[in-house]
Write a protein that holds these residues in place. Sequence first.
Motif, PDB file in Angstrom:
ATOM      1  N   SER A 141       7.594   0.084   2.974  1.00  0.00           N
ATOM      2  CA  SER A 141       6.181  -0.029   3.355  1.00  0.00           C
ATOM      3  C   SER A 141       5.566   1.334   3.677  1.00  0.00           C
ATOM      4  O   SER A 141       4.486   1.407   4.245  1.00  0.00           O
ATOM      5  CB  SER A 141       6.022  -0.968   4.558  1.00  0.00           C
ATOM      6  OG  SER A 141       6.731  -0.468   5.684  1.00  0.00           O
ATOM      7  N   ALA A 142       6.280   2.412   3.299  1.00  0.00           N
ATOM      8  CA  ALA A 142       5.770   3.757   3.582  1.00  0.00           C
ATOM      9  C   ALA A 142       4.420   3.981   2.913  1.00  0.00           C
ATOM     10  O   ALA A 142       3.512   4.580   3.498  1.00  0.00           O
ATOM     11  CB  ALA A 142       6.775   4.808   3.119  1.00  0.00           C
ATOM     12  N   ALA A 143       4.270   3.485   1.669  1.00  0.00           N
ATOM     13  CA  ALA A 143       3.004   3.660   0.952  1.00  0.00           C
ATOM     14  C   ALA A 143       1.858   2.974   1.688  1.00  0.00           C
ATOM     15  O   ALA A 143       0.719   3.446   1.666  1.00  0.00           O
ATOM     16  CB  ALA A 143       3.117   3.122  -0.473  1.00  0.00           C
ATOM     17  N   GLN A 144       2.167   1.849   2.344  1.00  0.00           N
ATOM     18  CA  GLN A 144       1.149   1.137   3.110  1.00  0.00           C
ATOM     19  C   GLN A 144       0.673   1.987   4.287  1.00  0.00           C
ATOM     20  O   GLN A 144      -0.534   2.118   4.527  1.00  0.00           O
ATOM     21  CB  GLN A 144       1.722  -0.187   3.606  1.00  0.00           C
ATOM     22  CG  GLN A 144       0.711  -1.107   4.253  1.00  0.00           C
ATOM     23  CD  GLN A 144       1.363  -2.386   4.742  1.00  0.00           C
ATOM     24  OE1 GLN A 144       2.238  -2.346   5.611  1.00  0.00           O
ATOM     25  NE2 GLN A 144       0.965  -3.506   4.181  1.00  0.00           N
ATOM     26  N   ILE A 304      -2.944  -1.307   0.924  1.00  0.00           N
ATOM     27  CA  ILE A 304      -2.588  -1.935   2.197  1.00  0.00           C
ATOM     28  C   ILE A 304      -2.428  -3.440   2.041  1.00  0.00           C
ATOM     29  O   ILE A 304      -1.526  -4.059   2.613  1.00  0.00           O
ATOM     30  CB  ILE A 304      -3.662  -1.609   3.260  1.00  0.00           C
ATOM     31  CG1 ILE A 304      -3.629  -0.114   3.599  1.00  0.00           C
ATOM     32  CG2 ILE A 304      -3.450  -2.433   4.529  1.00  0.00           C
ATOM     33  CD1 ILE A 304      -4.821   0.355   4.404  1.00  0.00           C
ATOM     34  N   ILE A 305      -3.289  -4.050   1.220  1.00  0.00           N
ATOM     35  CA  ILE A 305      -3.251  -5.505   1.028  1.00  0.00           C
ATOM     36  C   ILE A 305      -2.050  -5.934   0.179  1.00  0.00           C
ATOM     37  O   ILE A 305      -1.346  -6.900   0.510  1.00  0.00           O
ATOM     38  CB  ILE A 305      -4.559  -5.997   0.371  1.00  0.00           C
ATOM     39  CG1 ILE A 305      -5.742  -5.779   1.320  1.00  0.00           C
ATOM     40  CG2 ILE A 305      -4.450  -7.468  -0.022  1.00  0.00           C
ATOM     41  CD1 ILE A 305      -7.092  -6.030   0.670  1.00  0.00           C
ATOM     42  N   PHE A 306      -1.776  -5.196  -0.893  1.00  0.00           N
ATOM     43  CA  PHE A 306      -0.817  -5.672  -1.893  1.00  0.00           C
ATOM     44  C   PHE A 306       0.583  -5.078  -1.778  1.00  0.00           C
ATOM     45  O   PHE A 306       1.535  -5.632  -2.335  1.00  0.00           O
ATOM     46  CB  PHE A 306      -1.368  -5.410  -3.300  1.00  0.00           C
ATOM     47  CG  PHE A 306      -2.551  -6.266  -3.639  1.00  0.00           C
ATOM     48  CD1 PHE A 306      -2.398  -7.604  -3.940  1.00  0.00           C
ATOM     49  CD2 PHE A 306      -3.834  -5.726  -3.651  1.00  0.00           C
ATOM     50  CE1 PHE A 306      -3.493  -8.401  -4.254  1.00  0.00           C
ATOM     51  CE2 PHE A 306      -4.935  -6.508  -3.955  1.00  0.00           C
ATOM     52  CZ  PHE A 306      -4.767  -7.856  -4.264  1.00  0.00           C
ATOM     53  N   ILE A 307       0.741  -3.908  -1.097  1.00  0.00           N
ATOM     54  CA  ILE A 307       2.061  -3.272  -0.983  1.00  0.00           C
ATOM     55  C   ILE A 307       2.666  -3.614   0.370  1.00  0.00           C
ATOM     56  O   ILE A 307       2.015  -3.423   1.401  1.00  0.00           O
ATOM     57  CB  ILE A 307       1.954  -1.734  -1.140  1.00  0.00           C
ATOM     58  CG1 ILE A 307       1.384  -1.359  -2.516  1.00  0.00           C
ATOM     59  CG2 ILE A 307       3.307  -1.073  -0.938  1.00  0.00           C
ATOM     60  CD1 ILE A 307       1.093   0.118  -2.673  1.00  0.00           C
ATOM     61  N   PRO A 308       3.923  -4.029   0.474  1.00  0.00           N
ATOM     62  CA  PRO A 308       4.856  -4.364  -0.625  1.00  0.00           C
ATOM     63  C   PRO A 308       4.888  -5.857  -0.942  1.00  0.00           C
ATOM     64  O   PRO A 308       5.768  -6.313  -1.661  1.00  0.00           O
ATOM     65  CB  PRO A 308       6.196  -3.920  -0.045  1.00  0.00           C
ATOM     66  CG  PRO A 308       6.069  -4.236   1.425  1.00  0.00           C
ATOM     67  CD  PRO A 308       4.605  -4.018   1.782  1.00  0.00           C
ATOM     68  N   LYS A 309       3.949  -6.641  -0.391  1.00  0.00           N
ATOM     69  CA  LYS A 309       4.006  -8.098  -0.503  1.00  0.00           C
ATOM     70  C   LYS A 309       3.884  -8.582  -1.942  1.00  0.00           C
ATOM     71  O   LYS A 309       4.617  -9.489  -2.380  1.00  0.00           O
ATOM     72  CB  LYS A 309       2.897  -8.725   0.355  1.00  0.00           C
ATOM     73  CG  LYS A 309       2.989 -10.239   0.465  1.00  0.00           C
ATOM     74  CD  LYS A 309       1.957 -10.774   1.444  1.00  0.00           C
ATOM     75  CE  LYS A 309       2.073 -12.288   1.594  1.00  0.00           C
ATOM     76  NZ  LYS A 309       1.079 -12.841   2.552  1.00  0.00           N
TER      77      LYS A 309
END
Length: 437
Positions: A141-144, A304-309
Motif C-alpha cells: 500500500s506504499a503507492a496509496q 488511493i481508491i483503487f490501490i491495492p484493493k
Amino acid sequence: MSQAVSISALSKRDTQVSILIIGFMFFIFGFVSWVNAILIPYFKIGCELSNFQAYFVTFAFYISYFVMSVPASFLLKKVGFKRGMMMGFWLMSLGAFIFLPASMTRTYPIFLFGLFTLGAGLAILQTAANPYITVLGPQESAAQRISIMGIFNKGAGVLAPLVFAAVILKATDSDLFKNLANMSGEARNAALDELVGRVTVPYAIVGSVLFLLGLVVRYSPLPEIDTDAESEELAMVNSSKHNIFQFPHLILGALAIFLHVGTQVIAIDTIIGYAGSMNIPLMDAKVFPSYTLLATIAGYILGIIFIPKFISQVNAFRICTILGTLFTLGILWAQGEVNFMGHQVDLSICFVVLLGLANSLIWAGIWPLALDGLGKFTKLGASILIMGLCGNAIMPLFYGYFADLYDLRSAYWVLFPCYLYLVFYSIYGHKIRKWIF
C-alpha cells in the motif's frame, strides 16, 4: 539524536500523526517547487532571457538534488530525521533570503544561486521524507500513501503559481509586456527593475516562514523510525552486498526517477510558454499549470481508491507509463482546435494537461520497487533516488534548446524516449537483481 524505533512499534495514532506531518511537509515541498512554473516566464521577461536561459530556473533549483542527496543521507544518519529536516528548512530559508539582493539588483545569476540553495534544503527534506513515508506501513500500500503525499504536494502546486502571480503581477502588466519593445533603454530598465523588485517582500516572508517551520518540525511528535531494519532472511541475502551499486533495480530506478521528474516538470513548466505560442497572454496562461496539476491530483485520488484493493501498484504504474507515451504522441500529432477555458487553442495543449494524469502514479510506483530489499542500504538508496530529481534540472534545458532550434511543439519529442524507458522499468527493469555484465 533520539532513539529510532521500528515501524511495528508505532501505534495506529502515531502512524496517522506521522502521515499528517509528512503530508504537511509535502505541501511545503510543492509550494516552493511548483512556483517555478511562473518564475520561468517572469524571469524571461524581467531579465530579458531566451527560452534556453529561462529554463536555468529549473536547472539551478533541481541540480542541487544531485549535489546534496548523498551528503543528505549521511547527515540524516548522523543527526536523525527531525534534526536533519530542521536543517533542510533552514537551508531553504537561506535560499529565499538570497532572493532579496537578487531582486534589488535584477541579477539573474544571484536568483539562480538562491534557487540552488532552496533546492539543496529541499533535497535534505526529500531524502528524509520519501523513504519515511514508503516504509510507514505495508509495502503493497506504499503507492496509496505516496498518492496521499502527492495530493498535498500537487495541491500546493495548484495554489503556488496562482498565489505568486496574484502577488507579483498587476492587471496593467499585459500592456507593459506589449510595450516593452518600444520603450527607450532607460524607461525599459526602470520598468523591468520595478517588475523584478516585486518578489522582495514575498520571499522575505517565505524565508521567515521556512525558518520557523524548521523549529516546528524539530519539536513535533514525529517519531524517529528505523528505515534500515531488515529481517534475518534479508540480512542473509544482503550479506554479500557491500555497496549500493550491487542493487541494479535501485540504479535503474534512479534513472527512472530522473526521466519521470523530467517529463513531469516539462508538462507543468512549459505549458505557459506553449500557450503563449497560441497567442494566449501570460495573464491568462498563468493558470494553465494548475490544470496539469489538477489532472495529477485526479490520478492520485484514483490511486488511493483503487490501490491495492482493485489494482496492484505495479499495474497502475504500468498503465500510467503507457498513457504517458500515448499522450506524448497526442501532443505531437493531434490536429484541430478546441475551446479551452475560453480560448481557441490547438488540441495538443489538452494532451499536455493530460500528462498530469499519466504522471500521477509513476513516482509512487518507482519508490517501493526501487527500495525493495535494500535493508541497511535504504537511506543511501533513497539518496540515490533523490539524486534522480536532477532530471528536473536537465530535461527542461533539452526542451528549451529544441524549442529555440525548432519550435515549442516539436520540442515535446524529448518526452517520448523517457516514457519508453519508464514502460521498460515498470514491466521488466524493476525485477533485475543482478547485472548481466
